[in-house]
Motif scaffolding. Sequence first.
Motif, PDB file in Angstrom:
ATOM      1  N   THR A  57      77.115  57.421 124.873  1.00 27.13           N
ATOM      2  CA  THR A  57      76.946  57.843 126.340  1.00 27.13           C
ATOM      3  C   THR A  57      75.819  57.365 126.990  1.00 27.13           C
ATOM      4  O   THR A  57      75.566  56.881 128.002  1.00 27.13           O
ATOM      5  N   TYR A  58      74.642  58.080 126.152  1.00 26.76           N
ATOM      6  CA  TYR A  58      73.428  58.123 126.743  1.00 26.76           C
ATOM      7  C   TYR A  58      72.554  57.064 126.193  1.00 26.76           C
ATOM      8  O   TYR A  58      71.614  56.112 126.891  1.00 26.76           O
ATOM      9  N   VAL A  59      72.443  56.939 124.776  1.00 26.53           N
ATOM     10  CA  VAL A  59      71.298  56.164 124.283  1.00 26.53           C
ATOM     11  C   VAL A  59      71.586  54.578 124.130  1.00 26.53           C
ATOM     12  O   VAL A  59      70.891  53.760 124.723  1.00 26.53           O
ATOM     13  N   LEU A  60      72.797  54.237 123.405  1.00 25.20           N
ATOM     14  CA  LEU A  60      73.174  52.999 123.206  1.00 25.20           C
ATOM     15  C   LEU A  60      73.372  52.053 124.576  1.00 25.20           C
ATOM     16  O   LEU A  60      72.944  51.036 124.651  1.00 25.20           O
ATOM     17  N   PRO A  61      74.087  52.556 125.604  1.00 29.43           N
ATOM     18  CA  PRO A  61      74.330  51.929 126.894  1.00 29.43           C
ATOM     19  C   PRO A  61      72.789  51.484 127.379  1.00 29.43           C
ATOM     20  O   PRO A  61      72.719  50.383 127.998  1.00 29.43           O
ATOM     21  N   PHE A  62      71.874  52.435 127.411  1.00 28.79           N
ATOM     22  CA  PHE A  62      70.578  52.050 127.916  1.00 28.79           C
ATOM     23  C   PHE A  62      69.961  51.176 127.223  1.00 28.79           C
ATOM     24  O   PHE A  62      69.389  50.075 127.820  1.00 28.79           O
ATOM     25  N   LEU A  63      69.886  51.215 125.942  1.00 26.69           N
ATOM     26  CA  LEU A  63      69.367  49.934 124.946  1.00 26.69           C
ATOM     27  C   LEU A  63      69.992  48.828 125.325  1.00 26.69           C
ATOM     28  O   LEU A  63      69.456  47.802 125.226  1.00 26.69           O
ATOM     29  N   GLU A  64      71.327  48.914 125.304  1.00 28.81           N
ATOM     30  CA  GLU A  64      72.048  47.499 125.632  1.00 28.81           C
ATOM     31  C   GLU A  64      71.518  46.997 127.144  1.00 28.81           C
ATOM     32  O   GLU A  64      71.556  45.916 127.273  1.00 28.81           O
ATOM     33  N   GLN A  65      71.368  47.741 128.148  1.00 29.40           N
ATOM     34  CA  GLN A  65      71.085  47.456 129.273  1.00 29.40           C
ATOM     35  C   GLN A  65      69.641  46.691 129.190  1.00 29.40           C
ATOM     36  O   GLN A  65      69.461  45.776 130.153  1.00 29.40           O
ATOM     37  N   ARG A  66      68.822  47.407 128.674  1.00 27.18           N
ATOM     38  CA  ARG A  66      67.456  46.672 128.395  1.00 27.18           C
ATOM     39  C   ARG A  66      67.313  45.464 127.654  1.00 27.18           C
ATOM     40  O   ARG A  66      66.535  44.723 128.052  1.00 27.18           O
ATOM     41  N   ARG A  67      68.487  45.078 126.785  1.00 30.56           N
ATOM     42  CA  ARG A  67      68.473  44.103 126.031  1.00 30.56           C
ATOM     43  C   ARG A  67      68.996  42.854 126.999  1.00 30.56           C
ATOM     44  O   ARG A  67      68.575  41.832 126.905  1.00 30.56           O
ATOM     45  N   GLY A  68      69.786  43.245 127.696  1.00 30.86           N
ATOM     46  CA  GLY A  68      70.858  42.430 128.719  1.00 30.86           C
ATOM     47  C   GLY A  68      71.574  41.542 128.016  1.00 30.86           C
ATOM     48  O   GLY A  68      71.994  41.716 126.710  1.00 30.86           O
ATOM     49  N   GLY A  69      72.557  40.959 128.787  1.00 32.88           N
ATOM     50  CA  GLY A  69      73.902  40.123 128.346  1.00 32.88           C
ATOM     51  C   GLY A  69      75.023  40.972 128.031  1.00 32.88           C
ATOM     52  O   GLY A  69      74.894  42.257 127.956  1.00 32.88           O
ATOM     53  N   ALA A  70      76.076  40.383 127.808  1.00 35.93           N
ATOM     54  CA  ALA A  70      77.354  41.217 127.605  1.00 35.93           C
ATOM     55  C   ALA A  70      76.952  41.577 126.101  1.00 35.93           C
ATOM     56  O   ALA A  70      76.894  40.821 125.139  1.00 35.93           O
ATOM     57  N   SER A  71      77.430  42.859 125.978  1.00 38.73           N
ATOM     58  CA  SER A  71      77.373  43.504 124.567  1.00 38.73           C
ATOM     59  C   SER A  71      78.927  43.544 124.080  1.00 38.73           C
ATOM     60  O   SER A  71      79.853  43.613 124.550  1.00 38.73           O
ATOM     61  N   HIS A  72      78.985  43.399 122.548  1.00 41.67           N
ATOM     62  CA  HIS A  72      80.124  43.471 121.696  1.00 41.67           C
ATOM     63  C   HIS A  72      79.864  44.238 120.629  1.00 41.67           C
ATOM     64  O   HIS A  72      78.828  44.268 119.976  1.00 41.67           O
ATOM     65  N   ARG A  73      80.325  45.456 120.597  1.00 42.33           N
ATOM     66  CA  ARG A  73      80.442  46.390 119.719  1.00 42.33           C
ATOM     67  C   ARG A  73      81.623  46.567 118.612  1.00 42.33           C
ATOM     68  O   ARG A  73      82.638  46.122 118.781  1.00 42.33           O
ATOM     69  N   VAL A  74      81.273  47.005 117.304  1.00 38.60           N
ATOM     70  CA  VAL A  74      82.004  47.321 116.448  1.00 38.60           C
ATOM     71  C   VAL A  74      81.571  48.663 115.632  1.00 38.60           C
ATOM     72  O   VAL A  74      80.349  48.703 115.506  1.00 38.60           O
ATOM     73  N   GLY A  75      82.583  49.483 115.361  1.00 40.25           N
ATOM     74  CA  GLY A  75      81.933  50.481 114.799  1.00 40.25           C
ATOM     75  C   GLY A  75      82.861  50.941 113.514  1.00 40.25           C
ATOM     76  O   GLY A  75      83.815  50.608 113.279  1.00 40.25           O
ATOM     77  N   ARG A  76      82.429  52.040 112.607  1.00 38.34           N
ATOM     78  CA  ARG A  76      82.993  52.457 111.466  1.00 38.34           C
ATOM     79  C   ARG A  76      82.208  53.581 111.074  1.00 38.34           C
ATOM     80  O   ARG A  76      81.329  54.161 111.376  1.00 38.34           O
ATOM     81  N   GLY A  77      83.029  54.418 110.271  1.00 38.42           N
ATOM     82  CA  GLY A  77      82.586  55.565 109.510  1.00 38.42           C
ATOM     83  C   GLY A  77      81.609  55.096 108.608  1.00 38.42           C
ATOM     84  O   GLY A  77      81.151  54.088 108.136  1.00 38.42           O
TER      85      GLY A  77
END
Length: 381
Positions: A57-77
Amino acid sequence: MIPATWKYVWNNSADPRVVRAHTLADAARAARPRITLSRSEGGGPVLAYGGLPQGLTYVLPFLEQRRGGASHRVGRGTTWADLMHGRAAPDADILAVGVLGDRVPAQLPRHSLLLPFRVTLAVPVGPDSQDVLGRLSRKARQQHARELRSHSRTLEVAVRDDDFAFFYDDMHQPTMVNRHGDAARSEDRDIARVCLFERGVLFFLCESGRRVAGMLCRLEGRTLVVRLAGVARGDDQAYASGTYLAMYVLILQWAAEHGLTRVDLSGCEPFLSKGIFQFKRKMHPEVALPGNHFTGKRLMLQVRRDSPSVRAFLAANPVFAIGQRQGFEAVYFHDEDHPPRLDLRWNCPGVRGQRLVHFDDFLALLPDAARQPPAVPPNLP
């Protein structure tokens, strides 16, 4: 306690009992951590976040916003052992791990920095409301005085239910949508009414008698906590005209005149490039750990790969780091191609100084294989 009040208390209270319970719940939720990898269509470093779920909610969205461009995520355990040693995200250029403070290793992984998960910004106020102006730079004071006269600005305290509805529906919500889109974070309407409006103060900034901006604050003892803000219709022009700065100054003066001792301006991520920090820094706030459950959370930032895009990203986003001594330290990365972003200033109480870190020194022991940008799959996840 009604559900709206409990939810607010759970997320925001500094009561040690609530903080302890929240910490135990966080530890249980993160017993089986996940890792999320984020790539951008526009290039830039491959980011990864793992650990405490609040980071999504806090960290990754900020880093993505600073990187720019549309972000594509994939997650796993994954496991905490793999997170701590970087093995959880072998394709990542930069890995951020949200962790409880008591799980931070005594020796950080190589090429890592330890950051607070979030910081809070607060201004002490005294009985003399004019002392507030002394916290501003001469240029900011002059702008405030000039626009106060030219725009006929005044502060209104509102108490009616329809005042709250006007603020929330016509100011706050449009502003959040306009400024942040899907990434907007706020309190829902019931919580805002019960926990803020009924237990605090609603301010409107008026220009020639017309409401142009508002702030909803909560009273906690002799502290005024700024919680929600907005401008009429979410209009971008208000940001360029000094409206928000004028409102903050008038609210600080109101707090001083009404016997309060502190105004909590709320918090932000531990990066000097955060626009909220650079704006609120004009009021010379004290930078500290939050009093709520975030007080015990930390962010380990690890560089996994050296590349031009990684260096550009880190140079553009200096951080608040936790060191051996009390207080935070502003850390600026740089090299011959990336001068330190000293225009992103740190000077506030609670930040003890700055440190310049040369990339060649910080990344000197990365293996040769980590000095090439990772291959990007033809089909992003």
